[in-house]
Design an enzyme around this catalytic site. Structure first.
Site, short mmCIF file in Angstrom:
data_model
loop_
_atom_site.label_atom_id
_atom_site.label_comp_id
_atom_site.label_asym_id
_atom_site.label_seq_id
_atom_site.Cartn_x
_atom_site.Cartn_y
_atom_site.Cartn_z
N SER A 143 -15.31 9.34 63.16
CA SER A 143 -15.30 10.79 63.34
C SER A 143 -16.67 11.34 63.00
O SER A 143 -17.33 10.85 62.07
CB SER A 143 -14.26 11.42 62.40
N GLN A 184 -4.02 17.09 70.40
CA GLN A 184 -4.93 17.69 71.37
C GLN A 184 -4.69 17.08 72.75
O GLN A 184 -4.60 17.81 73.75
CB GLN A 184 -6.37 17.46 70.93
N ARG A 196 -17.17 13.96 61.56
CA ARG A 196 -17.05 14.58 60.23
C ARG A 196 -17.18 13.56 59.09
O ARG A 196 -17.36 13.96 57.93
CB ARG A 196 -15.73 15.35 60.11
N LEU A 225 -22.46 11.91 68.48
CA LEU A 225 -21.63 10.88 69.08
C LEU A 225 -21.58 9.61 68.24
O LEU A 225 -22.53 9.25 67.55
CB LEU A 225 -22.18 10.55 70.48
N GLU A 275 -19.31 5.49 68.29
CA GLU A 275 -18.77 4.51 69.24
C GLU A 275 -17.42 4.93 69.83
O GLU A 275 -17.08 4.52 70.94
CB GLU A 275 -18.61 3.15 68.56
N GLY A 276 -16.66 5.73 69.07
CA GLY A 276 -15.39 6.24 69.61
C GLY A 276 -15.64 7.05 70.87
O GLY A 276 -15.00 6.84 71.90
N HIS A 277 -16.60 7.98 70.81
CA HIS A 277 -16.96 8.77 71.99
C HIS A 277 -17.42 7.85 73.13
O HIS A 277 -17.05 8.04 74.28
CB HIS A 277 -18.12 9.73 71.67
N MET A 330 -17.89 17.27 71.17
CA MET A 330 -18.68 18.23 70.38
C MET A 330 -19.97 17.58 69.88
O MET A 330 -20.65 18.13 69.01
CB MET A 330 -17.86 18.77 69.22
N GLY A 331 -20.30 16.40 70.42
CA GLY A 331 -21.57 15.77 70.07
C GLY A 331 -21.54 15.04 68.74
O GLY A 331 -20.47 14.79 68.19
P1 AMP Z 1 -14.96 15.50 69.28
O1 AMP Z 1 -16.43 15.35 69.54
O2 AMP Z 1 -14.56 15.19 67.88
O3 AMP Z 1 -14.42 16.80 69.80
O4 AMP Z 1 -14.25 14.38 70.14
C1 AMP Z 1 -14.47 14.28 71.52
C2 AMP Z 1 -13.48 13.29 72.11
O5 AMP Z 1 -13.66 12.02 71.47
C3 AMP Z 1 -12.03 13.68 71.85
O6 AMP Z 1 -11.25 13.37 73.00
C4 AMP Z 1 -11.65 12.82 70.69
O7 AMP Z 1 -10.26 12.54 70.61
C5 AMP Z 1 -12.43 11.57 70.96
N1 AMP Z 1 -12.63 10.78 69.74
C6 AMP Z 1 -13.07 11.22 68.53
N2 AMP Z 1 -13.07 10.22 67.62
C7 AMP Z 1 -12.60 9.13 68.28
C8 AMP Z 1 -12.36 7.77 67.89
N3 AMP Z 1 -12.58 7.35 66.64
N4 AMP Z 1 -11.90 6.91 68.81
C9 AMP Z 1 -11.66 7.34 70.10
N5 AMP Z 1 -11.88 8.59 70.53
C10 AMP Z 1 -12.33 9.47 69.63
#
Ligand code: AMP
Length: 280
Positions: free
Chosen positions: A183, A151, A185, A24, A26-28, A21-22
């Site tokens: 996150s 999810q 958020r 972004l 480091e997790g993404h 969902m953008g």
């Molecule tokens: P989102 O943009 O929040 O919908 O997340 C997109 C993808 O990134 C989803 O598969 C999430 O599970 C993953 N994601 C979000 N936060 C993290 C994180 N801290 N570490 C690893 N993956 C993440």
């Protein structure tokens, strides 16, 4: 997007996909690297950015969800993504009186508990948009984060049940140095809330410690109460749920033991945060 993907396929190019969902972090980007590893240097790594309205309830944060496409574009390029797919709402959910959007994908079991209790229409939105994105991007491999454990489980079930020819990879949760799960958020948090947000990670640590030290399985109810009290010692933190469950079936467990999974959702001020981890 679909034309491009079909062209790549005709050339025998493997497609790796990271839906987001953008906004972004480091997790993404770790998912982008994982996708690259899966499809190799000659593969195409596609990142999508789409804040999907059907997975938000009317009272949720759809309108104010953080967005910064310019920054996301740079981060994707730096991380080595080949293609950024940013569809519009009108592309994904055509409106209009004659043919308004009317087809949904629903997983009926794994989506019921945990997030499904607090957000009853959420996973219907997620499975629908991911199915649509899979049909547009045509990936061999898609990477999801363990941060959203339920999810990932729901998507894996959808792929198995509906025979999508896609391999799902679940990549580990990336955390800030102090343990807060990254996150988009987290941006909503004030300085004081940011400190209190650590309560989620601390609850995971406490649960792990207790389970490791216990000679026999621990009653889930008591452990839940203890973690709830620990979290809510923070003035602005209110627990939505703390749940122990089997990591594969997501079925709640009454007696908590090593290998079980803990997931929690906590409101810190107005921001709802989730985290999870294996107890081992
Ligand atoms: P989102 O943009 O929040 O919908 O997340 C997109 C993808 O990134 C989803 O598969 C999430 O599970 C993953 N994601 C979000 N936060 C993290 C994180 N801290 N570490 C690893 N993956 C993440």
């Amino acid at each position: 997007m679909q034309k491009l993907a079909l062209q790549w396929k005709r050339q025998g190019t493997r497609i790796g996909f990271v839906p987001t969902m953008g906004y972004l972090h480091e997790g993404h980007l770790s998912l982008v690297h994982r996708a690259r590893k899966a499809v190799g240097a000659r593969g195409q790594v596609v990142v999508s950015i789409y804040v999907n309205p059907t997975q938000f309830a009317p009272h949720e944060d759809l309108a104010k969800y953080p967005r910064d496409l310019d920054r996301d574009r740079k981060l994707c390029a730096e991380a080595g993504a080949d293609c950024l797919f940013v569809p519009h709402d009108t592309d994904m959910y055509p409106a209009g009186q004659a043919a308004p959007y009317s087809t949904y994908v629903v997983e009926e079991r794994l989506s019921q508990g945990l997030e499904g209790v607090s957000r009853p229409t959420h996973f219907r939105g997620v499975t629908t948009i991911v199915a649509k994105l899979f049909n547009l991007v045509l990936p061999e491999v898609a990477v999801f984060g363990a941060k959203d454990w339920q999810q990932a489980a729901v998507i894996q079930k959808m792929v198995a049940d509906l025979n999508f020819p896609v391999e799902i990879i679940v990549a580990p949760t990336l955390r800030e140095p102090d343990g807060l799960a990254m996150s988009s958020r987290n941006k909503y948090l004030s300085e004081a809330e940011r400190r209190q947000a650590l309560a989620l990670h601390q609850a995971l640590a406490t649960a792990r410690e207790q389970v490791r030290q216990a000679a026999e399985p621990l009653p889930a109810g008591r452990l839940r109460q203890q973690l709830r009290r620990q979290i809510e010692k923070n003035a602005d933190a209110r627990v939505d749920y703390v749940e122990f469950f089997d990591p594969v079936t997501l079925a709640p467990v009454r007696q908590v033991k090593l290998g079980d999974h803990l997931a929690l959702a906590v409101r810190v001020g107005k921001t709802r945060l989730i985290d999870n981890g294996s107890l081992r």
